[in-house]
Design an enzyme around this catalytic site. Structure first.
Site, PDB file in Angstrom:
ATOM      1  N   SER A 166      50.959  67.371   6.333  1.00  0.00           N
ATOM      2  CA  SER A 166      51.527  66.499   7.352  1.00  0.00           C
ATOM      3  C   SER A 166      50.853  65.113   7.331  1.00  0.00           C
ATOM      4  O   SER A 166      50.900  64.422   6.326  1.00  0.00           O
ATOM      5  CB  SER A 166      51.418  67.168   8.723  1.00  0.00           C
ATOM      6  OG  SER A 166      52.292  66.587   9.647  1.00  0.00           O
TER       7      SER A 166
ATOM      8  N   ASP B  30      57.368  70.728   8.280  1.00  0.00           N
ATOM      9  CA  ASP B  30      55.932  70.445   8.358  1.00  0.00           C
ATOM     10  C   ASP B  30      55.068  71.635   7.944  1.00  0.00           C
ATOM     11  O   ASP B  30      55.202  72.744   8.473  1.00  0.00           O
ATOM     12  CB  ASP B  30      55.610  70.047   9.801  1.00  0.00           C
ATOM     13  CG  ASP B  30      54.263  69.370   9.940  1.00  0.00           C
ATOM     14  OD1 ASP B  30      53.258  69.955   9.497  1.00  0.00           O
ATOM     15  OD2 ASP B  30      54.217  68.256  10.497  1.00  0.00           O
TER      16      ASP B  30
END
Length: 261
Positions: free
Chosen positions: A42, A154
């Site tokens: 991320s 993510d």
């Protein structure tokens, strides 16, 4: 003579708290410590990939501390997310250009989660920006990346700090940087939406603890900057996150150098 030990940094997810990664890398650069390998998830993927591509921590700080929410927002009409990733892609291209993993100065890998197979996916070849975006597409907020029959979101959903990935790249010594740490809950029961968010935080805390225990033999140094209750989804206090990461980095220089001796 003994062979030189290789050093790997595993940079975890954390939204705006992830600017601490930039401060950490600045402290490392000033101390003459350069990693041989980097993995990211991320926000850690954004910072790690940019550094691996040749951006300096100073350049990353300048590009990020003044960011506003509108700089990354693109409303989407597609299913899967409230926001599109066009603005993020445009921002990354401005600083990194058209770049692939083969162009990187430091070997790098990042992780995303495939919602179809419900597994973590390692991304380490092809277009770098495509991989970064897949790794940082927060579920329901950003639309997922459709790729090779996968629906990628993510990586922090399952693997907040990708320590195994940097070990797999070839790092003898692994330094993990977790900018989230242990999320706390409120003393007073929040409203329904925030209560649901707290449930996800508890699940994330549990999963992160279990992963850390499982990877205990892999990680040589686990670092967490003191960011207090800074909201990872807020664009306030970005310079604060950088400074706290820098302080943590300065305090860790001797420990990291000792690992390499």
């Amino acid at each position: 003579m003994a062979e030189k030990k290789t050093l790997g940094f595993a940079l975890g997810s954390g939204g705006s708290r992830g600017l601490a990664h930039i401060g950490f890398l600045q402290a490392m650069e000033e101390a003459g410590i350069v990693p041989d390998y980097i993995s990211g998830c991320s926000m850690g993927a954004i910072v790690g990939a940019s550094y691996s591509a040749g951006m300096t921590p100073a350049e990353m700080k300048k590009a990020s501390v003044s960011l506003r929410f509108l700089d990354i927002v693109s409303v989407t009409g597609r299913i899967g997310g409230l926001l599109d990733t066009h603005s993020i892609r445009r921002l990354l291209k401005r600083y990194l250009g058209e770049i692939s993993f083969d162009d990187l100065k430091i070997p790098f890998t990042c992780v995303a989660v495939d919602m179809i197979s419900q597994k973590t996916v390692e991304l380490k070849e092809g277009n770098l920006i495509d991989a970064i975006i897949a790794s940082c597409s927060i579920p329901a907020i950003f639309k997922p990346t459709e790729r090779d029959g996968m629906r990628l979101v993510d990586g922090g959903v399952l693997e907040r700090v990708p320590t195994r990935r940097v070990k797999k790249l070839g790092a003898d010594k692994v330094v993990a940087v977790d900018v989230i740490g242990n999320k706390s809950t409120k003393d007073v029961c929040p409203n329904a939406v925030m209560m649901l968010a707290e449930v996800f935080d508890v699940l994330d805390n549990y999963r992160a603890r279990e992963m850390r225990k499982k990877d205990k033999k892999i990680v040589d140094l686990w670092l967490e900057p003191d960011l207090g209750d800074m909201n990872q989804y807020s664009f306030k206090n970005l310079p604060y996150a950088y400074e706290q990461g820098y302080k943590m980095g300065i305090a860790s220089v001797d420990k990291i150098k000792a690992l390499m001796d």
